[in-house]
Design an enzyme around this catalytic site. Sequence first.
Site, short mmCIF file in Angstrom:
data_model
loop_
_atom_site.label_atom_id
_atom_site.label_comp_id
_atom_site.label_asym_id
_atom_site.label_seq_id
_atom_site.Cartn_x
_atom_site.Cartn_y
_atom_site.Cartn_z
N LEU A 52 9.61 2.41 1.69
CA LEU A 52 9.86 2.66 0.27
C LEU A 52 8.68 3.40 -0.35
O LEU A 52 7.54 3.03 -0.06
CB LEU A 52 10.08 1.33 -0.47
N HIS A 78 -2.09 -0.31 3.81
CA HIS A 78 -1.86 -1.76 3.81
C HIS A 78 -2.51 -2.33 5.05
O HIS A 78 -2.07 -2.05 6.17
CB HIS A 78 -0.35 -2.07 3.82
N HIS A 124 4.75 -4.00 9.83
CA HIS A 124 5.55 -5.23 9.86
C HIS A 124 5.88 -5.46 11.33
O HIS A 124 6.26 -4.51 12.02
CB HIS A 124 6.87 -5.06 9.09
N HIS A 165 3.23 2.73 -7.88
CA HIS A 165 4.44 2.78 -7.05
C HIS A 165 5.54 3.29 -7.99
O HIS A 165 6.03 2.55 -8.83
CB HIS A 165 4.80 1.40 -6.48
N ALA A 201 10.55 -3.00 4.62
CA ALA A 201 10.21 -1.59 4.42
C ALA A 201 8.78 -1.35 4.83
O ALA A 201 7.88 -2.09 4.44
CB ALA A 201 10.40 -1.23 2.95
N ASP A 247 -0.07 5.27 3.56
CA ASP A 247 0.85 4.16 3.30
C ASP A 247 1.24 3.47 4.60
O ASP A 247 2.36 2.98 4.74
CB ASP A 247 2.09 4.61 2.52
N LYS A 267 -3.41 -1.30 -8.96
CA LYS A 267 -2.10 -0.84 -8.49
C LYS A 267 -0.98 -1.41 -9.34
O LYS A 267 -0.90 -2.62 -9.57
CB LYS A 267 -1.91 -1.31 -7.03
N HIS A 309 -4.56 5.30 0.68
CA HIS A 309 -3.49 4.30 0.45
C HIS A 309 -3.14 3.66 1.78
O HIS A 309 -2.47 4.28 2.61
CB HIS A 309 -2.25 4.98 -0.14
N HIS A 352 2.44 7.91 -2.57
CA HIS A 352 3.48 8.22 -1.57
C HIS A 352 4.67 8.96 -2.16
O HIS A 352 5.79 8.46 -2.14
CB HIS A 352 3.94 6.95 -0.84
N ASN A 382 -1.15 -5.97 -2.14
CA ASN A 382 0.11 -6.74 -2.17
C ASN A 382 0.18 -7.79 -1.05
O ASN A 382 1.09 -7.80 -0.25
CB ASN A 382 1.33 -5.81 -2.15
O1 DOR Z 1 7.45 0.93 2.75
C1 DOR Z 1 6.68 0.29 2.06
N1 DOR Z 1 5.97 -0.75 2.55
N2 DOR Z 1 6.53 0.61 0.78
C2 DOR Z 1 5.82 -0.13 -0.07
O2 DOR Z 1 5.76 0.21 -1.22
C3 DOR Z 1 5.15 -1.37 0.39
C4 DOR Z 1 4.92 -1.35 1.82
C5 DOR Z 1 4.59 -2.71 2.37
O3 DOR Z 1 3.70 -3.37 1.83
O4 DOR Z 1 5.19 -3.11 3.37
ZN ZN Z 2 2.01 1.29 -0.01
#
Ligand code: DOR
Ligand code: ZN
Length: 368
Positions: free
Chosen positions: A233, A27, A265, A150, A277, A261, A113, A25, A188, A53
Site C-alpha cells: 500500500l 520499516h 512480513h 501516507h 501489505a 518502503d 509520520k 523510508h 511512496h 508503525n
Molecule cells: O505496503 C505497506 N506496508 N504499506 C504501508 O503503508 C505500511 C507497510 C507496512 O508497515 O507493512
Molecule cells: Zn511505509
Amino acid sequence: MAQPGPTSLALPGQQICLRRPDDWHVHLRDGALMQAVVAATARQFARAIVMPNLTPPITTAAAAAAYRQRILAALGPKLAAGFQPLMTAYLSDSLQPQELIKGQAEAIFYAAKLYPAGATTNSAAGVRDLATIAPLLETMERIGLPLLVHGEVTDPAVDIFDREAVFIERQLLPLLARHPGLKVVLEHITTAEAAACVAEAGPQLAATITPHHLHINRNALFAGGLRPDFYCLPVAKRERHRLALRAAATSGDPSFFLGTDSAPHGRQAKEAACGCAGIYNAPYAIESYAAVFDQEGALDKLEGFASEHGPRFYGLPLNRGVLTLERQDPQSEQAVTVPLRLELGQAGDESLALVPFHAGEALPWRLR
Ligand code: DOR
Ligand code: ZN
C-alpha cells in the site's frame, strides 16, 4: 516480473561509484523480524528514516530512543558504526506538541509520520481528522520538523486505485495551503497525479519513490494467479503511472528521492486469507533502482536521487563514503541472482521466511 524500460548497451564489468545512499523510508520492525532484516539496510545505506508503525506505535521520544538502541544493538558494532537510524514520531490524536519539540531537540526525531487511521498496517492509532492535529502541524512548521505522509484517503467509497489521487485533492493541497512553511514528504508515490503535484509544488513538498513502484504495475498482482508478494500500500497502479514515476525519479528534480518502503512480513502473514501489505526489497534495493535508471538511460541521475536530494531536503550533510556497482550479464552463470526466499531462523514458534523483491531474478547491476 519487472516491466523493463529501454535497455542500455554497456558492457559487463563496467563500474559506477555512488556517494553512499540513504533510505528515506523503511520499516525495520522490532524483535526477531528486526534482527533478521536490519543488516540488509545498514549494508547499503548510511542512514534510514525508520517508520514508527510498531505495536504499540512510537509516540514518545523515549520510545524512539529505546527503539534506536535496539536497532543498533541488533546490528553489532561494525555495521552500527556505519549506520544511523533516523527516528520518526507516529502522529496520533493524543500526541502533544511538546513531545515533538523534545524529540527534535534531543536529535531523536527527524520527522513525524501521518497515517490516516485505517489506511495501512498498524494505522489504527493514526489520525482520524487533520483538524485535530493542527497544533502539532503548526509546531512542526515552526520548528522545521518534516511531515511524512501516507497519502491515501480511507473513505471506503473511494476506489482503492484512486485513494492517492483523491487524498491529494481533498487533504494534501488544503494542508499545504494551511501550512505554507511546513516541509512535507509525500511517501511512496504511485500515481502520475502525485508526481505532477510534487513537481509543480515549491521546495517544501518532496516525494519518495520505491523500487517496486518503478518496476511493477498492477498487473503484477494478478500475473498467473494472486501474487501476494507484489501487494503493498499504496497498491501499484496502471502502467501509465509507473512510467510517470520513472520519469520523475530519473528527471534530476531534487523533489524526488529514494525511499524503499521495504516492509517485511513473514511468509505466513503474506500468504494468508487476508495477507499483509508490504514488499521486502531491502537486500537488493540499490541494485533495483540502478536497473531502472539504467533502463531509462539515466545512470547519471542515480546519485542525486539516491544520495543527494534527500539530505538536502532534510537539511543533513551528504554522506562521505562511496558504494560501487558493477554491471553483470544477467544471463551469465556467475550472475548474482536474488534468492527465491530468505530463511531467517525462528521467530517465536514460527520459522521466519521472507520473499525478497526480484526473487529469482538476476539484475543488471550488482554491489561490489
Ligand atoms: O505496503 C505497506 N506496508 N504499506 C504501508 O503503508 C505500511 C507497510 C507496512 O508497515 O507493512
Ligand atoms: Zn511505509
